[in-house]
Design a protein around this motif. Structure first.
Motif, PDB file in Angstrom:
ATOM      1  N   HIS A 196      26.964 -54.507  -5.164  1.00 44.94           N
ATOM      2  CA  HIS A 196      27.486 -55.849  -5.109  1.00 44.94           C
ATOM      3  C   HIS A 196      27.741 -56.800  -4.324  1.00 44.94           C
ATOM      4  N   GLY A 242      32.382 -62.712  -1.929  1.00 48.80           N
ATOM      5  CA  GLY A 242      33.569 -63.817  -2.862  1.00 48.80           C
ATOM      6  C   GLY A 242      34.750 -64.936  -2.297  1.00 48.80           C
ATOM      7  N   ARG A 294      43.039 -62.749  -3.333  1.00 53.11           N
ATOM      8  CA  ARG A 294      43.131 -61.849  -2.851  1.00 53.11           C
ATOM      9  C   ARG A 294      43.669 -61.683  -1.531  1.00 53.11           C
ATOM     10  N   ASN A 341      36.655 -58.342 -17.164  1.00 51.10           N
ATOM     11  CA  ASN A 341      35.686 -58.146 -15.829  1.00 51.10           C
ATOM     12  C   ASN A 341      37.045 -57.210 -15.317  1.00 51.10           C
ATOM     13  N   HIS A 348      39.074 -55.629 -12.157  1.00 49.90           N
ATOM     14  CA  HIS A 348      38.970 -54.915 -10.654  1.00 49.90           C
ATOM     15  C   HIS A 348      39.095 -53.535  -9.859  1.00 49.90           C
ATOM     16  N   SER A 389      44.289 -53.974 -10.962  1.00 54.08           N
ATOM     17  CA  SER A 389      43.577 -53.455 -11.818  1.00 54.08           C
ATOM     18  C   SER A 389      44.417 -53.516 -12.829  1.00 54.08           C
ATOM     19  N   HIS A 409      33.729 -54.620 -11.888  1.00 56.17           N
ATOM     20  CA  HIS A 409      33.690 -55.048 -11.150  1.00 56.17           C
ATOM     21  C   HIS A 409      32.698 -53.174 -10.418  1.00 56.17           C
ATOM     22  N   GLY A 455      40.480 -61.713 -17.250  1.00 54.51           N
ATOM     23  CA  GLY A 455      40.071 -60.432 -16.637  1.00 54.51           C
ATOM     24  C   GLY A 455      41.712 -60.465 -15.074  1.00 54.51           C
ATOM     25  N   SER A 505      39.882 -60.074 -10.084  1.00 53.49           N
ATOM     26  CA  SER A 505      38.059 -60.115  -9.635  1.00 53.49           C
ATOM     27  C   SER A 505      37.551 -61.441  -9.072  1.00 53.49           C
ATOM     28  N   SER A 506      37.687 -62.111  -7.522  1.00 51.01           N
ATOM     29  CA  SER A 506      36.836 -63.363  -7.455  1.00 51.01           C
ATOM     30  C   SER A 506      35.810 -63.646  -8.349  1.00 51.01           C
ATOM     31  N   GLN A 507      35.389 -62.934  -9.578  1.00 51.19           N
ATOM     32  CA  GLN A 507      34.422 -63.635 -10.498  1.00 51.19           C
ATOM     33  C   GLN A 507      34.207 -64.575 -10.711  1.00 51.19           C
TER      34      GLN A 507
END
Length: 386
Positions: free
Chosen positions: A13, A131, A135, A201, A203, A209, A235, A291, A294-296
């Motif tokens: 990733h 990313g 966080r 999504n 984490h 999470s 993730h 989510g 996550s930085s996504q």
């Protein structure tokens, strides 16, 4: 000048955040020797991207690193992969290769051990980060220990500066090299029926999470409904370890993944680690993001769309910069609140669209010049070659 790019992780990733820079550096300066150093967990993703993106007639130098020692592998297995003894062992067993380098470019922080523990004081370390999330761990003291840090945008610069972790002559805003990669070739439709599509999504961090407290319930809820298509694309590290630890705050998570046969529905897609879960295939395909940490999500709002964030721990997030991304959508705490938020397909009001656009621009300084090219130029300038 010999510059290495290190990919030493259990998964792939982090690769897209630094590999495009390696390939661009090779294009820009044929006098610089570029070596791509890979461990077992990252090698397949490195080779996949390289096969499609390497300069014609000039294949990159990909070096397979010596694997971890049997003792380190055993320690990693015994701890449920919670202790990264194998990653540290790879560093130790390849010190001769790292000594040959003038600089080493990395997307993670464990490699700082090359200086602090293994004595390679003269090796210049360049951090690409991976990313552009919020966080707290992305802004810890280790962030200031690199010789050069490549930043995606003003947000990262400002937070590092506020924490007094930014070296004036050791950082550059370069954009987001992952965005330089072309989309994967279009494959078959993800779902047979046309429905609003949600990507869930979660984490891996057990302190942040949503998976550990409500993830299976979420999958059950979508399995019982025919209103939405659901892509479950966590993730890639969520189920890679049997035990996951968070240090700040401390928390442990035991990772039991969903049984695909239990969710054998044509409106559910479960992918816990294929290349499609790494290259934005699913964040591009979805209509709605679901989510937590996550930085996504920042990759998702490149094209503004509705977002829902899960807060089962009832974290007091308002005004906390570690949860700034939750301002991009609706925050829910229970399955009932999630069901209410999805009673009708969410829409994106004009003010929220504007907020997402502003958040994206603050996180990513994208220009006409590709981000990987800007990153390569920053490295060469720092090394005295630009």
């Amino acid at each position: 000048m010999h510059i290495g790019f290190l990919f030493n992780h259990h998964g792939g990733h982090q690769v897209a955040h630094a590999l495009p820079v390696a390939l661009e550096l090779q294009r820009q300066d044929r006098h610089a020797r570029v070596s791509i150093l890979v461990s077992e967990g990252s090698e397949s993703e490195v080779r996949r991207i390289t096969a499609a993106q390497a300069p014609a007639g000039a294949p990159p130098d990909i070096v397979r690193l010596r694997p971890p020692s049997p003792l380190a592998r055993a320690a990693n297995r015994f701890s449920g992969r919670a202790i990264p003894a194998d990653i540290v062992s790879v560093l130790h067993r390849n010190l001769d290769r790292f000594r040959e380098l003038d600089a080493l470019v990395v997307p993670e922080k464990t490699s700082l051990l090359l200086k602090s523990l293994f004595g390679l004081k003269s090796l210049r370390l360049v951090h690409t980060r991976h990313g552009a999330g919020d966080r707290a761990i992305g802004f810890d003291k280790a962030s200031a220990k690199f010789d050069l840090v490549l930043l995606s945008g003003e947000k990262i610069r400002d937070r590092l500066a506020q924490a007094e972790l930014l070296n004036d002559d050791g950082h550059a805003i370069v954009g987001y090299p992952k965005f330089d990669l072309p989309p994967r070739p279009t494959g078959p439709r993800l779902f047979p029926k046309q429905r609003p599509t949600i990507v869930y999504n979660p984490h891996p961090s057990p302190a942040l999470s949503s998976w550990y407290r409500m993830g299976p319930q979420i999958l059950d809820w979508f399995a019982a409904s025919d209103r939405y298509n659901l892509i479950f694309a966590p993730h890639v590290m969520l189920f890679a370890k049997r035990v996951t630890a968070s240090l700040s705050p401390f928390a442990l998570g035991w990772n039991y993944g969903p049984r695909p046969d239990h969710y054998a529905h044509d409106h559910l897609l479960i992918d816990t680690g294929s290349p499609a879960s790494l290259d934005m295939t699913y964040t591009d395909a979805a209509d709605i993001y679901l989510g937590d940490a996550s930085s996504q999500v920042y990759e998702f709002i490149r094209r503004p769309r509705p977002c829902i964030f899960l807060n089962p721990r009832r974290i007091a997030w308002q005004g906390n910069p570690d949860f700034a991304h939750w301002r991009a959508g609706t925050v829910v705490e229970t399955i009932d609140e999630l069901a209410a938020a999805l009673a009708d397909p969410p829409r994106l009001p004009g003010p929220m669209r504007q907020r997402q656009e502003d958040m994206f621009r603050y996180s990513f300084d994208l220009q006409d010049r590709p981000s990987a090219a800007r990153a390569a130029e920053a490295i060469l300038a720092y090394m005295g070659g630009g």
